[in-house]
Design an enzyme around this catalytic site. Structure first.
Site, PDB file in Angstrom:
ATOM      1  N   SER A 163       0.821  -1.216   0.000  1.00 23.82           N
ATOM      2  CA  SER A 163       0.000   0.000   0.000  1.00 23.82           C
ATOM      3  C   SER A 163       0.852   1.262   0.000  1.00 23.82           C
ATOM      4  O   SER A 163       0.423   2.298  -0.494  1.00 23.82           O
ATOM      5  CB  SER A 163      -0.923   0.003   1.212  1.00 23.82           C
ATOM      6  OG  SER A 163      -0.169  -0.024   2.398  1.00 23.82           O
ATOM      7  N   ASP A 188      -0.766 -10.906   2.743  1.00 20.36           N
ATOM      8  CA  ASP A 188      -1.912 -10.002   2.863  1.00 20.36           C
ATOM      9  C   ASP A 188      -2.191  -9.403   1.479  1.00 20.36           C
ATOM     10  O   ASP A 188      -1.388  -8.637   0.951  1.00 20.36           O
ATOM     11  CB  ASP A 188      -1.557  -8.903   3.876  1.00 20.36           C
ATOM     12  CG  ASP A 188      -2.676  -7.878   4.062  1.00 20.36           C
ATOM     13  OD1 ASP A 188      -3.619  -7.859   3.253  1.00 20.36           O
ATOM     14  OD2 ASP A 188      -2.587  -7.088   5.019  1.00 20.36           O
ATOM     15  N   LYS A 222     -11.952  -2.721   0.400  1.00 19.65           N
ATOM     16  CA  LYS A 222     -11.283  -1.929  -0.642  1.00 19.65           C
ATOM     17  C   LYS A 222     -12.006  -2.203  -1.973  1.00 19.65           C
ATOM     18  O   LYS A 222     -13.112  -1.693  -2.171  1.00 19.65           O
ATOM     19  CB  LYS A 222      -9.793  -2.255  -0.630  1.00 19.65           C
ATOM     20  CG  LYS A 222      -9.207  -1.939   0.773  1.00 19.65           C
ATOM     21  CD  LYS A 222      -7.741  -2.160   0.889  1.00 19.65           C
ATOM     22  CE  LYS A 222      -7.278  -2.139   2.338  1.00 19.65           C
ATOM     23  NZ  LYS A 222      -7.444  -0.859   3.025  1.00 19.65           N
TER      24      LYS A 222
END
Ligand SMILES: Cc1ncc(COP(=O)(O)O)c(C=O)c1O
Length: 382
Positions: A163, A188, A222
């Site tokens: 991210s 993840d 998301k």
């Protein structure tokens, strides 16, 4: 509190809540599903189908329902794993997962850019943490070799799409090292879920590795425009988490209609090939246009594009200038990223047009007219 808040101000580290306005470049709604009328309709139908809108308790008490069990089976099928267990947030999933899988005496090898939820889970577990420079396989190999003779389990933890940087972890190299040194691998996929891999099934699925990992975390807040997260893996892992993950056990289940929203969003995401292609196209154009103007976009290869600026002050100034020009852009500062690498982060969604990308680049150029450019090599995988 007041003294600490003053000191945050002095270090340009103060944060406050704002409502985004203009072209949204800080959204994780990567496929544009949050405002999709088909998803809204699916929520209405899910609400009318369930007998109660509250879950009434933890999943281990009165909060379990057919809706959640079906959602977990459907998601495991999407993720390509034997089983999946839903948690109320991605944060809770990572803290619960790592907090119970690792224990004192274990060693966990963590990428330096891993998300705070992974970091907090590792901390809570009491395991020894080895922080590895970002995506540095040689460092990881040396560290694994150094700890090879020690007792305790070994685990490697990584995001798939980072991210902070918008680059992709070298999952094949991580898995090779995990196998060589008998370590488990946890991935993840928060920023890859719905966006990367076949039908948006993630980076692990792109390599068909998902069944070789101990756990894959897919978040629903998301690209799936919902909330919560699935920890995907084997059925023993699921049973273990049901018995041991404190963020699962000691928390009220999410309402059953949300399971309907997530199933509908996953089905829509699966079919969103044209949105994924558009997202890739505008991301590549954005990176190319910025690079042509001398900006450093780090190692980004995805829909998350950082523009490295260096100091907190500069990142804040550029972000606020872009906000004034109609672009909702956020400055990302330490501790989210290493000191000296403050940046603006541009999170693209499939609703953004080519024209908006051109306007954004012009606005960044203008906001940075007198800002010295940071050479690209200096932050890539630093
Ligand atoms: C990599 C990563 N993992 C986990 C999370 C936490 O997910 P959630 O927002 O669902 O708590 C985030 C959220 O920003 C994230 O970026």
């Amino acid at each position: 509190m007041a003294r600490e808040l003053d000191s945050l101000h002095e270090q340009s580290q103060f944060r406050s809540l704002t409502i985004p306005a203009g072209v949204n470049l800080c959204s994780n709604d990567y496929l544009g599903l949050a405002a999709d009328p088909r998803l809204k309709q699916a929520v209405i139908e899910a609400v009318s189908r369930v007998s109660a809108v509250g879950s009434t308790g933890s999943r281990l008490l009165s909060g379990n329902s057919a809706e959640w069990e079906q959602a977990e089976s459907a998601f495991a099928e999407f993720a390509g794993t034997e089983a999946a267990l839903y948690f109320g947030s991605g944060y809770a999933a990572n803290v619960g997962l790592l907090g119970c899988l690792l224990k004192r005496g274990d060693i966990v090898f963590s990428d330096s850019l891993n998300h705070a939820s992974l970091v907090d889970g590792m901390r809570l577990s009491g395991a020894t943490k080895v922080v590895c420079p970002h995506c540095d396989l040689q460092f990881l190999e040396r560290a694994l070799r150094e700890h090879a003779g020690t007792n305790g389990s070994k685990m490697i933890v990584t995001e798939s799409v980072f991210s902070a940087e918008g680059d992709v972890a070298p999952i094949d190299g991580l898995l090779r090292l995990a196998k060589e040194f008998g370590a488990a691998l946890v991935v993840d996929e928060a920023h890859a879920t719905g966006v990367c891999g076949p039908h948006g099934r993630g980076i692990a699925a792109e390599h068909n590795f998902q069944r070789e990992l101990l756990a894959v975390v897919h978040t629903c807040g998301k690209a799936l425009a919902s909330s919560g997260a699935f920890v995907c893996g084997g059925s023993t892992l699921k049973t273990y988490l049901v018995n041991r993950a404190r963020t699962f056990i000691f928390s009220t289940a999410m309402p059953p209609y949300l399971a309907g929203q997530i199933r509908a969003a996953t089905a829509l995401a699966r079919e969103s090939n044209s949105q994924r292609a558009h997202l890739q196209e505008i991301s590549a154009s954005l990176r190319e246009m910025l690079a042509a103007r001398g900006f450093n976009c780090g190692a980004s290869t995805t829909h998350i594009v950082p523009v490295m600026l260096g100091t907190n002050e500069l990142a804040l100034k550029v972000a606020s200038e872009l906000q004034r020009n109609g672009f909702a852009v956020k400055a990302i500062r330490p501790p989210t990223v290493p000191v000296g690498t403050a940046r603006i982060r541009l999170s693209l969604t499939s609703r953004i047009t080519h024209q908006e990308i051109c306007g954004l680049v012009a606005a960044i150029d203008e906001a940075c007219a007198s800002v010295p450019r940071i050479p690209s090599a200096s932050t890539v995988h630093a």
